[in-house]
Each structure stands twice: as C-alpha cells, then as structure tokens.
Enzyme design. Sequence first.
Site, mmCIF file in Angstrom:
data_model
loop_
_atom_site.group_PDB
_atom_site.id
_atom_site.type_symbol
_atom_site.label_atom_id
_atom_site.label_comp_id
_atom_site.label_asym_id
_atom_site.label_seq_id
_atom_site.Cartn_x
_atom_site.Cartn_y
_atom_site.Cartn_z
ATOM 1 N NE ARG A 1 -7.947 -7.063 5.034
ATOM 2 C CZ ARG A 1 -7.652 -5.758 5.036
ATOM 3 N NH1 ARG A 1 -6.737 -5.284 4.205
ATOM 4 N NH2 ARG A 1 -8.240 -4.936 5.860
ATOM 5 C CG HIS B 1 -11.585 -1.403 4.102
ATOM 6 N ND1 HIS B 1 -10.561 -2.334 3.977
ATOM 7 C CD2 HIS B 1 -11.083 -0.255 3.609
ATOM 8 C CE1 HIS B 1 -9.502 -1.756 3.419
ATOM 9 N NE2 HIS B 1 -9.798 -0.487 3.182
ATOM 10 C CD GLU C 1 -4.981 1.250 6.169
ATOM 11 O OE1 GLU C 1 -5.351 2.398 5.868
ATOM 12 O OE2 GLU C 1 -4.171 0.607 5.488
ATOM 13 C CG ASN D 1 -3.451 -2.794 5.987
ATOM 14 O OD1 ASN D 1 -3.402 -4.032 6.066
ATOM 15 N ND2 ASN D 1 -4.592 -2.138 5.936
ATOM 16 C CE1 TYR E 1 -0.555 -0.001 -0.070
ATOM 17 C CE2 TYR E 1 -1.338 0.256 2.179
ATOM 18 C CZ TYR E 1 -1.517 -0.223 0.893
ATOM 19 O OH TYR E 1 -2.647 -0.937 0.577
ATOM 20 C CD GLU F 1 -5.082 -2.397 2.752
ATOM 21 O OE1 GLU F 1 -4.520 -1.347 2.384
ATOM 22 O OE2 GLU F 1 -6.213 -2.419 3.268
HETATM 23 C C1 FCB Z 1 -5.038 1.747 2.495
HETATM 24 C C2 FCB Z 1 -6.485 1.338 2.465
HETATM 25 C C3 FCB Z 1 -6.907 0.651 1.199
HETATM 26 C C4 FCB Z 1 -6.248 1.246 -0.021
HETATM 27 C C5 FCB Z 1 -4.768 1.437 0.168
HETATM 28 C C6 FCB Z 1 -4.042 2.015 -1.009
HETATM 29 O O1 FCB Z 1 -4.852 2.779 3.402
HETATM 30 O O2 FCB Z 1 -6.782 0.466 3.538
HETATM 31 O O3 FCB Z 1 -8.298 0.672 1.139
HETATM 32 O O4 FCB Z 1 -6.890 2.387 -0.413
HETATM 33 O O5 FCB Z 1 -4.511 2.223 1.302
#
Ligand code: FCB
Length: 457
Positions: free
Chosen positions: A78, A117, A162, A288, A290, A363
């Site tokens: 990607r 992006h 995002e 995405n 985290y 992500e």
């Molecule tokens: C996300 C972004 C990516 C990267 C990660 C850590 O929010 O999409 O570009 O910076 O965080």
Amino acid sequence: MSGAAIFPDGFRWGAATAAYQVEGATSADGRAPSVWDTFVRRPGAVLGGDTGDVAVDHYHRFREDVAIMRDLGLTSYRFSVSWTRAQAPGGRGLAFYDRLVDALLDAGIEPWPTLYHWDLPQTLEDAGGWPVRDTAHRFADYAAEVHAVLGDRVRNWLTVNEPWCAAFLGYASGDHAPGRREPAAALHAAHHLMLAHGLAVQAMRAQRPDNLFGAAVNLYAVTPASDAEADVDAARRVDGLQNRFFLDPLLLGRYPGDVLADVERYGFAPPDADLALINQPVDHLGINYYSRHTVSGDPDSAPQAASSPFAEHSPWVGSEHVRFPSTGRPTTGMGWEIDPSGLAEVLVRLHREYPAVDLYITENGAGYQEEPANGTVHDAGRIGYLDGHLRACHDAIGAGVPLRGYFTWSLLDNFEWAWGYSRRFGLVHVDYATLRRAPKDSARWYAEVIRRGGPGE
Ligand code: FCB
C-alpha cells in the site's frame, strides 16, 4: 504469544507507506508544493524542524525498496500517490507511479494505491482547501486521471486516508497541515473529504467497473473511563466523531443524529443529496487501527489536545472537554496504549452494525525511538505489538468477520508528520544520514509469519 494462528488461503500480507512520508524529491519533475511542503516550513510545526524534502528518498530508491518487499514475501504493498506529483506537467510525475506499479507487478506484489494521504495541492488550499466544496470535485478529476493511467494494472484502490485526521488535525487542532484552527471549517472539511471519496469512486468505477474501490478510515475502540454518566457520554461523543461520523455516511448514507446535535452550534448542515453521493457502494473498507481511547468527561477541564508534540488545541469539535486518562496499559513510543483486543472489537462491531463489505487492516504498527545496536535493531516491542494484533485479527476472522488482508505500518522508517523523524515505525531501519536500509528483527519475524501464513508458537 501462544499457539499458531494460521490465516485463510489468499489472505493479503502487506506493508504500507505514504508519499510525503517516504518519497522525498519534492521538487523533482515539476512536482508542485502540497500543504505539507508549506506546513513543515512553519516554525514550530514539526519537531526538530524536520521536513519531507528528502524523506527516505523512495522516489529514487523504489527498486531497492521493492526488492526488500520481495525478500520479505509481501503479497501486497500500500503506497499513496502524491496529488501534485501526479499532476506535474508532461506526465513526468505520473510516470513514477507507472514505474513503481510495473516494478511491483514484476516482483509479484499487488499494488494498493491510496489517492489521498494528506498532501493537498497548496494551490487548492489557497483557494480554501477541504472546507470548500470544489476541492471534492477537483479530487475526483485527479483520481480519474491517475486511474485512467494505472487502472489497467491496478485492481484495488483506496480513495482518502483517515479523513478524521485530515479534517480535525488539519483544520481544528492545527497539528497537521494546513494548520488551521477553525472548528466549523473542520466539519465541512470532513464532509468534503467523504464527498471526494464518493465522487472519485463514481468516476473511477465508470472507467473500469471491474476494479475494486474503498476508503481507509482510522477507527478506535472506545470505552468510558467509568460508569459515571459524564464518562459514558464523553465516550459516546468520541466514538461519534471518531468512528460513526465517517462510517455512517460512507456505509449507511446518513450522519449520526447525536453527533449532529453535538456539533449543532457550528452550523453544520450539509445538503442531504450529498449523502447518496458519499454512500457509493464500496468493495472494501480499509481500517487503520492503533489503540483504544478510554474517555472521561469533565465539563470543567481544559480542552484535551491531540497527540502531537505541540498539541495545544482540541480536535474534538463539539466535545472539547473530553479527556483521555491513562489506564496503565503499556504504551508504544508514541504514548499510545497497546490493546489488541480493541482491534477485534472494532472488526466485530463493523461486521455487526454495518453492511457486509470486505475488510482490510490498511495500517497497524508501533512507533519507537530506536537506534541500531551492532548493526541491527532488536525491536521486540514491535514484534509483540504486531503478534498481538495479528492474533486479534485471527480471532475476528474466527468470529465470521470478512477480513481479507493486513498491511503493517510501515515498511520503512519515515517522516512521522509533526513528530518528524523522531519516531520510527518501520520493519526496516533507515539511517537518515546515508539512507541505508537494514531489516530489523521485526522484518525477519514478519517474513516468517507470511511464509507460515500467520504468527506461530
Ligand atoms: C496514521 C497515518 C500514517 C502514519 C501512522 C503512524 O495516522 O495514516 O501516515 O503516520 O498514523
């Protein structure tokens, strides 16, 4: 880590990057500036005054990087297309993506471009940026141009990355480019980013109905810090603005009523007809993920800033007093709590509450301040993070979630927005002085995961 978790045949194993974070060569071949080229020059905007001018020079080193991907056994990559590079005069910038796609296909790797992006052309920001409706139409034109050139070889497309960050960090808290602090404008930016997605899907699908289209959203598991009414309401608000404000228009064709009420004082009243445009049928959705947000509400507290080294202003438009207390879970080097169960929760929720669509983790990864010792980075923390999150994906698939692939963030260390080069997310270490690439322990570990079809004992 315990027991092998083997994924279904055909599961996509990938890694992700984004143009401004890796390419460098920001004025090569007639590429015009984007909002990030401008923003990084604003004093105090980026830690250490770092810029993406060189980044990791992927623009010139992509063949080496594709070879690294092939060695890892990635099935999919990607990357994002830089809007201003793609529109450089004479097609010279677009030719870069043509070469990249061909190199990937030669290596047996499926290209997954993202069209936006965060690198809006500065000229469009000068004309008002995402708060202005015309930007969405300009995006659709650009998407169609790129798709017309690559659509014969690229099957899977992601429109915007995002939109929460692009809208609320870009236009409300100002932590990201273009660094504006205008809450009402941020809501319009979010709307137009989704409209841009819908218009682009329409335009690209008209060119090639056999290609597959979707967007990538950043979702969080959200939990109230306690049963107290103020905390439960704060969690509703954060889930509303972070998750449902995007998922509901994109997948259900409506805005969540409670969020519209939360932001009422900003006069956000988008035309109803836009919702049908935003709610184009999608073939896949990129997630995405985290961390989990644990949320408390204290109407008397100061506004909570976003997670950025300089954050002072809240991105939580309409709910500026929500707070994110620590729960004591371990964190990555970004200060983000590590909670793989949140990923399974997000996936199962999507499956239960929204129409069925193929899901991809576009992500997921961990950033640290790390330097090589004796030539290698022993990144056990990252391996533990990825292992846990892959197992959460496996659990979700076991619960019937149509999760078809996983892209880790990131292939290479790179420019981490307001954090500059101070936080590293790569499987592959980059020495920023020499630009030499060196696989970390996590790269070897991921290659083994791919070879086996999932994390092992
Ligand atoms: C996300 C972004 C990516 C990267 C990660 C850590 O929010 O999409 O570009 O910076 O965080």
